[in-house]
Write a protein that holds these residues in place. Structure first.
Motif, mmCIF file in Angstrom:
data_model
loop_
_atom_site.group_PDB
_atom_site.id
_atom_site.type_symbol
_atom_site.label_atom_id
_atom_site.label_comp_id
_atom_site.label_asym_id
_atom_site.label_seq_id
_atom_site.Cartn_x
_atom_site.Cartn_y
_atom_site.Cartn_z
ATOM 1 N N LYS A 78 0.822 -1.210 0.000
ATOM 2 C CA LYS A 78 0.000 0.000 0.000
ATOM 3 C C LYS A 78 0.860 1.267 0.000
ATOM 4 N N LEU A 79 2.095 1.179 0.495
ATOM 5 C CA LEU A 79 2.946 2.358 0.620
ATOM 6 C C LEU A 79 4.111 2.374 -0.367
ATOM 7 N N TRP A 80 4.521 1.219 -0.837
ATOM 8 C CA TRP A 80 5.711 1.159 -1.683
ATOM 9 C C TRP A 80 5.415 1.585 -3.114
ATOM 10 N N ARG A 81 6.390 2.148 -3.776
ATOM 11 C CA ARG A 81 6.284 2.480 -5.202
ATOM 12 C C ARG A 81 7.645 2.247 -5.848
ATOM 13 N N LEU A 82 7.660 2.149 -7.166
ATOM 14 C CA LEU A 82 8.913 1.905 -7.880
ATOM 15 C C LEU A 82 9.847 3.093 -7.739
ATOM 16 N N PRO A 83 11.176 2.857 -7.684
ATOM 17 C CA PRO A 83 12.127 3.969 -7.623
ATOM 18 C C PRO A 83 12.060 4.825 -8.886
ATOM 19 N N SER A 84 12.428 6.091 -8.743
ATOM 20 C CA SER A 84 12.421 7.010 -9.880
ATOM 21 C C SER A 84 13.709 6.928 -10.690
ATOM 22 N N ARG A 85 14.774 6.371 -10.108
ATOM 23 C CA ARG A 85 16.054 6.289 -10.827
ATOM 24 C C ARG A 85 16.238 4.907 -11.419
ATOM 25 N N CYS A 86 16.724 4.882 -12.649
ATOM 26 C CA CYS A 86 16.979 3.618 -13.342
ATOM 27 C C CYS A 86 18.479 3.364 -13.423
ATOM 28 N N MET A 87 18.846 2.116 -13.638
ATOM 29 C CA MET A 87 20.248 1.750 -13.769
ATOM 30 C C MET A 87 20.734 2.047 -15.182
ATOM 31 N N LEU A 88 21.833 2.772 -15.291
ATOM 32 C CA LEU A 88 22.411 3.126 -16.584
ATOM 33 C C LEU A 88 23.444 2.086 -17.003
ATOM 34 N N GLY A 89 23.626 1.939 -18.291
ATOM 35 C CA GLY A 89 24.562 0.948 -18.783
ATOM 36 C C GLY A 89 26.004 1.359 -18.632
ATOM 37 N N HIS A 90 26.299 2.689 -18.727
ATOM 38 C CA HIS A 90 27.685 3.164 -18.668
ATOM 39 C C HIS A 90 27.881 4.019 -17.416
ATOM 40 N N LEU A 91 28.973 3.798 -16.729
ATOM 41 C CA LEU A 91 29.276 4.556 -15.518
ATOM 42 C C LEU A 91 30.496 5.436 -15.759
ATOM 43 N N ASP A 92 30.330 6.738 -15.616
ATOM 44 C CA ASP A 92 31.424 7.681 -15.824
ATOM 45 C C ASP A 92 32.309 7.770 -14.587
ATOM 46 N N ASP A 93 33.546 8.244 -14.791
ATOM 47 C CA ASP A 93 34.426 8.521 -13.662
ATOM 48 C C ASP A 93 33.856 9.674 -12.838
ATOM 49 N N PRO A 94 34.177 9.724 -11.555
ATOM 50 C CA PRO A 94 33.710 10.844 -10.725
ATOM 51 C C PRO A 94 34.350 12.158 -11.143
ATOM 52 N N TRP A 95 33.654 13.242 -10.844
ATOM 53 C CA TRP A 95 34.154 14.580 -11.134
ATOM 54 C C TRP A 95 34.575 15.234 -9.819
ATOM 55 N N TYR A 96 35.718 15.926 -9.818
ATOM 56 C CA TYR A 96 36.225 16.578 -8.622
ATOM 57 C C TYR A 96 36.449 18.065 -8.895
ATOM 58 N N ASP A 97 36.311 18.872 -7.840
ATOM 59 C CA ASP A 97 36.524 20.321 -7.963
ATOM 60 C C ASP A 97 37.969 20.611 -8.365
ATOM 61 N N ALA A 98 38.183 21.841 -8.826
ATOM 62 C CA ALA A 98 39.495 22.230 -9.343
ATOM 63 C C ALA A 98 40.585 22.211 -8.271
ATOM 64 N N ASP A 99 40.208 22.302 -6.982
ATOM 65 C CA ASP A 99 41.224 22.308 -5.920
ATOM 66 C C ASP A 99 41.677 20.895 -5.550
ATOM 67 N N HIS A 100 41.171 19.876 -6.232
ATOM 68 C CA HIS A 100 41.553 18.493 -5.958
ATOM 69 C C HIS A 100 42.656 18.040 -6.914
ATOM 70 N N GLU A 101 43.609 17.295 -6.385
ATOM 71 C CA GLU A 101 44.551 16.571 -7.231
ATOM 72 C C GLU A 101 43.976 15.187 -7.490
ATOM 73 N N VAL A 102 44.030 14.736 -8.724
ATOM 74 C CA VAL A 102 43.358 13.497 -9.120
ATOM 75 C C VAL A 102 44.401 12.418 -9.429
ATOM 76 N N ARG A 103 44.138 11.209 -8.970
ATOM 77 C CA ARG A 103 45.008 10.070 -9.241
ATOM 78 C C ARG A 103 44.148 8.856 -9.594
ATOM 79 N N ARG A 104 44.700 8.015 -10.483
ATOM 80 C CA ARG A 104 44.072 6.728 -10.790
ATOM 81 C C ARG A 104 44.727 5.657 -9.925
#
Length: 399
Positions: free
Chosen positions: A298-324
């Motif tokens: 009676k209370l549950w409903r389907l989520p509004s977000r769907c699963m995407l096929g491709h996952l992008d790398d995270p984005w960081y602010d300009a004051d961050h140093e980035v490493r893999r």
């Protein structure tokens, strides 16, 4: 100077003055800054006939009636050598069973005996993660948070092992999944991929800290929870040894066990059919007290977000140093390799300067640890997700 800290010469001088009869005991005590009790202690020692009465004597206990005898100590040591994995408590229990008429020493004393004998190795203390405090996370609506866990494994009549994975929605108590899966990171990820594709994505997932949900690494993350973060799902870990902070899910487990596995089915296929029938009954027919006796559907409903096929790398602010992160779990930092965790292998992380002079390590906005000035990585423990606010609200309503 207090008399007990004075020299033997001063004590001898005190009684020379006393023997002259020119001073009263009170006057002598005042002159030498001692009490009358101390004066008479030394007077009795002088009158005892001991030639060295003026020397300070040891205050160590001369005899301890409760000391463990050499005979008992040898038996304790022999037991440890016979059973090298027995600790003090097990040694006491085993010896008491063998010789109940003997008054064996306490486990702490047994531990001291083993330590003196060199039979106890100091445990290597694992450096604990830096605590980040607690967060209060009551779910406001359906799919804000799901709870996930494995109900304790058992065997069906034919001997097949069953590890039921269970997923519920925190707000509506809707039982999203009960599925027998392989309790590994790969098995669990496959099961979750099917759920995410069929239903959608929650905002957060609440779990315990154990594998495959969490780890003892940076931020408590495992390979599975790193994947959740990439999907935009926040991993939430309950405090260790606090199942009450996932209590609504644990309560469902009790009902599930009583209605589907006592006794177990003849086979895994039949057990899964029982789980499927229970899930329909739990969601669509069974009134839930926390929902004013409504069924979860009676209370549950389907989520509004769907699963995407491709996952992008995270984005960081300009004051961050980035490493893999390398496959071995480390990064190149200021000319040296710093290990941050194998769960983050091949992922992109960001480092931002901290006021202490070190750098905070982040992944998708989640703080994982601190690289200090000495290029050491100090891992953070995950912020612990409690349900205290939700519990207090429920208690207020009951009042």
């Amino acid at each position: 100077m207090p008399f007990r800290e004075s020299s033997p010469e001063q004590r001898i001088g005190l009684f020379r003055e006393y023997d002259t009869g020119a001073f009263t005991v009170t006057e002598l005590c005042a002159r030498h800054s001692i009490s009358r009790e101390t004066f008479y202690v030394w007077k009795r020692r002088r009158e005892s006939g001991d030639a060295q009465w003026f020397e300070e004597k040891s205050h160590a206990v001369q005899n301890c009636p409760h000391a463990t005898t050499d005979r008992l100590a040898k038996r304790i040591i022999a037991t440890r050598r016979r059973f090298p994995h027995f600790g003090p408590k097990k040694i006491k229990a085993w010896r008491t069973c063998e010789r109940p008429e003997v008054e064996w020493p306490a486990p702490s004393t047994i531990g001291d005996i083993l330590k003196r004998e060199g039979l106890v190795e100091a445990r290597r203390q694992r450096r604990r993660g830096i605590a980040q405090g607690e967060v209060m996370t009551p779910a406001a609506g359906p799919n804000d948070e799901w709870a996930i866990d494995f109900k304790g494994w058992f065997r069906t009549v034919d001997g097949t092992r069953c590890d039921p994975l269970t997923i519920t929605d925190a707000a509506s108590r809707y039982l999203i999944e009960v599925r027998i899966v392989d309790p590994t990171s790969a098995g669990l990820k496959g099961a979750l991929e099917r759920v995410f594709k069929d239903i959608g994505l929650p905002g957060a997932i609440r779990s315990d800290n154990g594998v495959p949900f969490g780890s003892s690494g940076a931020g408590g993350l495992s390979a599975l929870s790193v994947w959740w973060l990439k999907l935009g799902i926040e991993p939430r870990y309950i405090p260790p040894a606090s199942p009450q902070d996932n209590g609504r899910h644990e309560r469902m487990h009790r009902t599930l066990k009583a209605e589907t596995s006592k006794p177990p089915a003849d086979s895994a296929a039949e057990q899964q059919r029982r789980f499927d029938a229970f899930r329909r009954h739990f969601n669509e027919e069974r009134p839930h007290e926390a929902l004013d006796q409504m069924a979860p559907v009676k209370l549950w409903r389907l989520p509004s977000r769907c699963m995407l096929g491709h996952l992008d790398d995270p984005w960081y602010d300009a004051d961050h140093e980035v490493r893999r992160v390398r496959p071995t779990g480390d990064i190149k930092w200021r000319g040296e390799y710093v290990f941050v965790g194998e769960a983050l292998a091949d992922e992109l992380i960001g480092m931002v300067r901290h006021e202490t002079g070190g750098h905070i390590v982040r992944f998708y906005g989640r703080d994982l640890g601190l690289i200090d000035r000495d290029r050491r990585f100090l891992r953070f423990a995950p912020p612990r997700a409690r349900l205290r606010v939700a519990q207090e609200t429920a208690e207020t309503k009951q009042q």
